[in-house]
Scaffold this motif. Sequence first.
Motif, PDB file in Angstrom:
ATOM      1  N   ALA A 133       0.847  -1.196   0.000  1.00 41.60           N
ATOM      2  CA  ALA A 133       0.000   0.000   0.000  1.00 41.60           C
ATOM      3  C   ALA A 133       0.876   1.237   0.000  1.00 41.60           C
ATOM      4  N   CYS A 134       0.330   2.327  -0.507  1.00 32.91           N
ATOM      5  CA  CYS A 134       1.021   3.614  -0.452  1.00 32.91           C
ATOM      6  C   CYS A 134       0.009   4.708  -0.122  1.00 32.91           C
ATOM      7  N   THR A 135       0.364   5.551   0.809  1.00 34.67           N
ATOM      8  CA  THR A 135      -0.453   6.702   1.174  1.00 34.67           C
ATOM      9  C   THR A 135       0.326   7.966   0.845  1.00 34.67           C
ATOM     10  N   VAL A 136      -0.334   8.935   0.203  1.00 33.63           N
ATOM     11  CA  VAL A 136       0.314  10.178  -0.218  1.00 33.63           C
ATOM     12  C   VAL A 136      -0.192  11.343   0.631  1.00 33.63           C
ATOM     13  N   GLY A 137       0.738  12.144   1.144  1.00 34.77           N
ATOM     14  CA  GLY A 137       0.383  13.342   1.878  1.00 34.77           C
ATOM     15  C   GLY A 137       0.934  14.584   1.185  1.00 34.77           C
ATOM     16  N   ILE A 138       0.210  15.684   1.279  1.00 31.55           N
ATOM     17  CA  ILE A 138       0.602  16.946   0.648  1.00 31.55           C
ATOM     18  C   ILE A 138       0.818  17.991   1.742  1.00 31.55           C
ATOM     19  N   GLY A 139       1.957  18.698   1.672  1.00 29.86           N
ATOM     20  CA  GLY A 139       2.322  19.669   2.696  1.00 29.86           C
ATOM     21  C   GLY A 139       1.670  21.025   2.509  1.00 29.86           C
TER      22      GLY A 139
END
Length: 316
Positions: free
Chosen positions: A61-67
Amino acid sequence: MSHRVPIEPQRVDAPLTQSATFLVLSVTESPDAIRTVRKAVAGIDDLTKNVAIRDLSASFACTVGIGSDIWDRLTGLPRPTELHPFRTIKGGVHTAISTPGDVFFHIRSERRDLCFEFERQLMDMLGDAVAVVDVTVGFRYFDVRDVLGFVDGTANPVGAALPASVLIAEEENEVVAGGSYVVLQKYVHDLKAWQALPTEQQEAIIGRTKFDNVELDDAESGQKSHKTLNTIEDENGEEYDILRDNMPFGTPATGEFGTYFIGYSRRLWVIERMLERMFVGNPPGLHDRILDFSKPLTGTTFFVPSSSLLASLDSD
């Protein structure tokens, strides 16, 4: 869990696996950087499937976060209410530092090689649009223990309490619905000094027994344990949980021993209050004694959008 299909994209509650890669990147000033990063994060579901299909039993799995600093330029959407850069917290003895980071990828799998392959393909796509701020490879240590020897993540919410603690409700607004805030801190430990403590003293600092993970009462001196300082309640006594996916990292040959703290929450203020209680103390001056042995090298905050919002970013 079925092994017929990959884990859904942006599932912050994906299983805790044997291996994880924590990848923090900054967006460069190259001419097409924003467009390249936007296309990559919008297409993360396809890239995930391409790697996950190689072994569906590996829970990839991969989770993407945006700053915060890149949100406006990258998404063009209204900002999540609580999204802001990680706030430095300066206590009397220790400081939670703030470090840069525009985009975050939480890559996890039962197999290290799948994390490696995903990272390789992702970085090929991003090219000179990004610069690496930090990359840390974590591993599961025995029965979910940290390198200090204690079970980590006991207080995580389960069942119906998990989405209620971690995912923002639909009624808040369509941009943030189904999303989550995530806070990262990379801690290194003075393991030699920690191991010099008697087990009873270690247990008093953590607030649990080392062998069987039984919760302990705080000392009468007023010094609160790590467990107590990380328990957040409102004025009505309602407790607010977060989801921790912490993992150990390190290399004994170089003397590096650490814990990568990663906390997902529907409410960013909950994690910020935990950190204030740890670093400043509650009451002020009585900081979390684990900080005498654990030093944060990074501190970053991101917003993890829903998969549908992420996919829509490349709709133009």
